[in-house]
Design an enzyme around this catalytic site. Structure first.
Site, PDB file in Angstrom:
ATOM      1  CD  GLU A 162      -3.069  -0.642   0.133  1.00 43.45           C
ATOM      2  OE1 GLU A 162      -3.090   0.457  -0.535  1.00 43.45           O
ATOM      3  OE2 GLU A 162      -3.677  -1.564  -0.404  1.00 43.45           O
ATOM      4  CD  GLN A 190       3.142   9.803  -2.833  1.00 49.22           C
ATOM      5  OE1 GLN A 190       3.654   9.074  -2.026  1.00 49.22           O
ATOM      6  NE2 GLN A 190       2.893  10.964  -2.352  1.00 49.22           N
ATOM      7  CB  THR A 191       5.422   3.978  -7.287  1.00 47.04           C
ATOM      8  OG1 THR A 191       5.947   4.766  -6.328  1.00 47.04           O
ATOM      9  CG2 THR A 191       6.460   3.391  -8.284  1.00 47.04           C
ATOM     10  CG  LEU A 214       9.995   1.553  -5.207  1.00 49.98           C
ATOM     11  CD1 LEU A 214       9.744   0.973  -3.754  1.00 49.98           C
ATOM     12  CD2 LEU A 214       9.054   1.389  -6.206  1.00 49.98           C
ATOM     13  N   GLY A 215      10.936   6.337  -5.648  1.00 53.38           N
ATOM     14  CA  GLY A 215      10.659   7.621  -5.497  1.00 53.38           C
ATOM     15  C   GLY A 215       9.907   7.987  -4.122  1.00 53.38           C
ATOM     16  CE1 TYR A 216       5.706  12.170  -4.892  1.00 49.21           C
ATOM     17  CE2 TYR A 216       5.838  10.331  -6.448  1.00 49.21           C
ATOM     18  CZ  TYR A 216       5.671  11.731  -6.096  1.00 49.21           C
ATOM     19  OH  TYR A 216       5.340  12.628  -7.086  1.00 49.21           O
ATOM     20  CE1 TYR A 230      -7.638   2.656  -0.644  1.00 49.79           C
ATOM     21  CE2 TYR A 230      -5.126   2.905  -0.583  1.00 49.79           C
ATOM     22  CZ  TYR A 230      -6.309   2.196  -0.874  1.00 49.79           C
ATOM     23  OH  TYR A 230      -6.201   0.946  -1.830  1.00 49.79           O
ATOM     24  CG  ASP A 287      -8.711   3.996  -4.535  1.00 46.88           C
ATOM     25  OD1 ASP A 287      -9.909   3.811  -4.891  1.00 46.88           O
ATOM     26  OD2 ASP A 287      -7.807   2.863  -5.184  1.00 46.88           O
ATOM     27  CB  CYS A 340     -16.684   2.429 -13.788  1.00 45.97           C
ATOM     28  SG  CYS A 340     -17.360   3.848 -13.700  1.00 45.97           S
ATOM     29  CB  CYS A 343     -22.482   1.442 -19.312  1.00 46.86           C
ATOM     30  SG  CYS A 343     -21.973   3.108 -18.516  1.00 46.86           S
ATOM     31  CB  CYS A 376     -25.017   2.299 -12.333  1.00 49.79           C
ATOM     32  SG  CYS A 376     -23.998   3.656 -12.573  1.00 49.79           S
TER      33      CYS A 376
HETATM   34  S1  SF4 Z   1     -22.727   1.361 -15.070  1.00 51.03           S
HETATM   35 FE1  SF4 Z   1     -22.212   2.740 -13.688  1.00 51.03          FE
HETATM   36  S2  SF4 Z   1     -20.628   1.722 -12.535  1.00 51.03           S
HETATM   37 FE2  SF4 Z   1     -20.686   0.772 -14.620  1.00 51.03          FE
HETATM   38  S3  SF4 Z   1     -19.335   1.614 -16.075  1.00 51.03           S
HETATM   39 FE3  SF4 Z   1     -21.269   2.766 -16.101  1.00 51.03          FE
HETATM   40  S4  SF4 Z   1     -21.291   4.419 -14.969  1.00 51.03           S
HETATM   41 FE4  SF4 Z   1     -19.478   3.133 -14.119  1.00 51.03          FE
END
Ligand code: SF4
Length: 204
Positions: free
Chosen positions: A5, A10-11, A48-50, A103, A121, A177, A184, A193
């Site tokens: 993690e 950042q990498t 790895l930096g940072y 996170y 995230d 997504c 979708c 959704c």
């Molecule tokens: S249905 Fe909703 S969660 Fe799935 S790819 Fe499309 S916008 Fe993203």
């Protein structure tokens, strides 16, 4: 889990993958990081930096080992006598440690200890707001707060189920997504959704 993690903060994955195994080969435990000199740990982070992350990991390991010695042997406890030290499992306790934000604390709690912890995230914030609050921009502070609220509200209660749920959200954000394109048509959550529904309405 903690090392991966921190490295991934950042990498990119492609640069982390070879260095991750090498680092764990040199430092397989928190005690081994705590025993090492700071410059040795920072040297193993090379590429790895940072480097603040390596310094934080070193400080974190020393803190955890020192706390373990105190808990086991009292205030006179010696860190060198600690053979096994483990991280706390709860996100709030993890957040108290150097270099650990909300996170990372949630990811370690959930993926290492199967604690039911919500985590957000960039990818997860995008997916959650598209699905439940398509008018909200997850790149803003208010959008980020909204994403955390949704993550808390939708998290399964059992740790094992939360683990699968969080992994699935991250995969959805990385593969289906994405920031650039929404697939979708073959998205497993398209049925519920709101982001997809709004797209449909705009086409009418
Ligand atoms: S249905 Fe909703 S969660 Fe799935 S790819 Fe499309 S916008 Fe993203």
């Amino acid at each position: 889990m903690l090392v991966s993690e921190l490295m991934l903060q950042q990498t990119p994955v492609a640069r982390v993958t070879p260095r991750y195994g090498e680092f764990l080969g040199r430092f397989p435990t928190l005690e081994s990081v705590a025993r090492a000199r700071l410059r040795t740990v920072v040297g193993a982070w090379d590429g790895l930096g940072y480097y603040a992350r390596a310094r934080s990991l070193h400080k974190l390991a020393r803190t955890v080992v020192h706390e373990t010695a105190r808990a086991r042997y009292g205030s006179a406890g010696c860190a060198a006598s600690v053979r096994t030290a483990t991280l706390p499992a709860e996100p709030r306790a993890l957040e108290e440690l150097p270099g650990i934000g909300p996170y990372t604390a949630a990811a370690v709690a959930c993926f290492a200890f199967e604690v039911a912890a919500p985590l957000v995230d960039t990818n997860v914030a995008r997916v959650l707001t598209r699905v439940f609050a398509p008018g909200v921009d997850p790149r803003t502070a208010a959008g980020r707060r909204a994403a955390w609220t949704i993550a808390r509200a939708t998290l399964p209660r059992r740790g094992a189920a939360a683990y699968t749920h969080n992994q699935a959200l991250m995969e959805l954000g990385a593969l289906v997504c994405t920031a650039r394109v929404r697939h979708c048509g073959h998205c497993p959550v398209r049925g519920c959704c709101r982001g997809r529904e709004e797209k449909k309405e705009r086409r009418k």
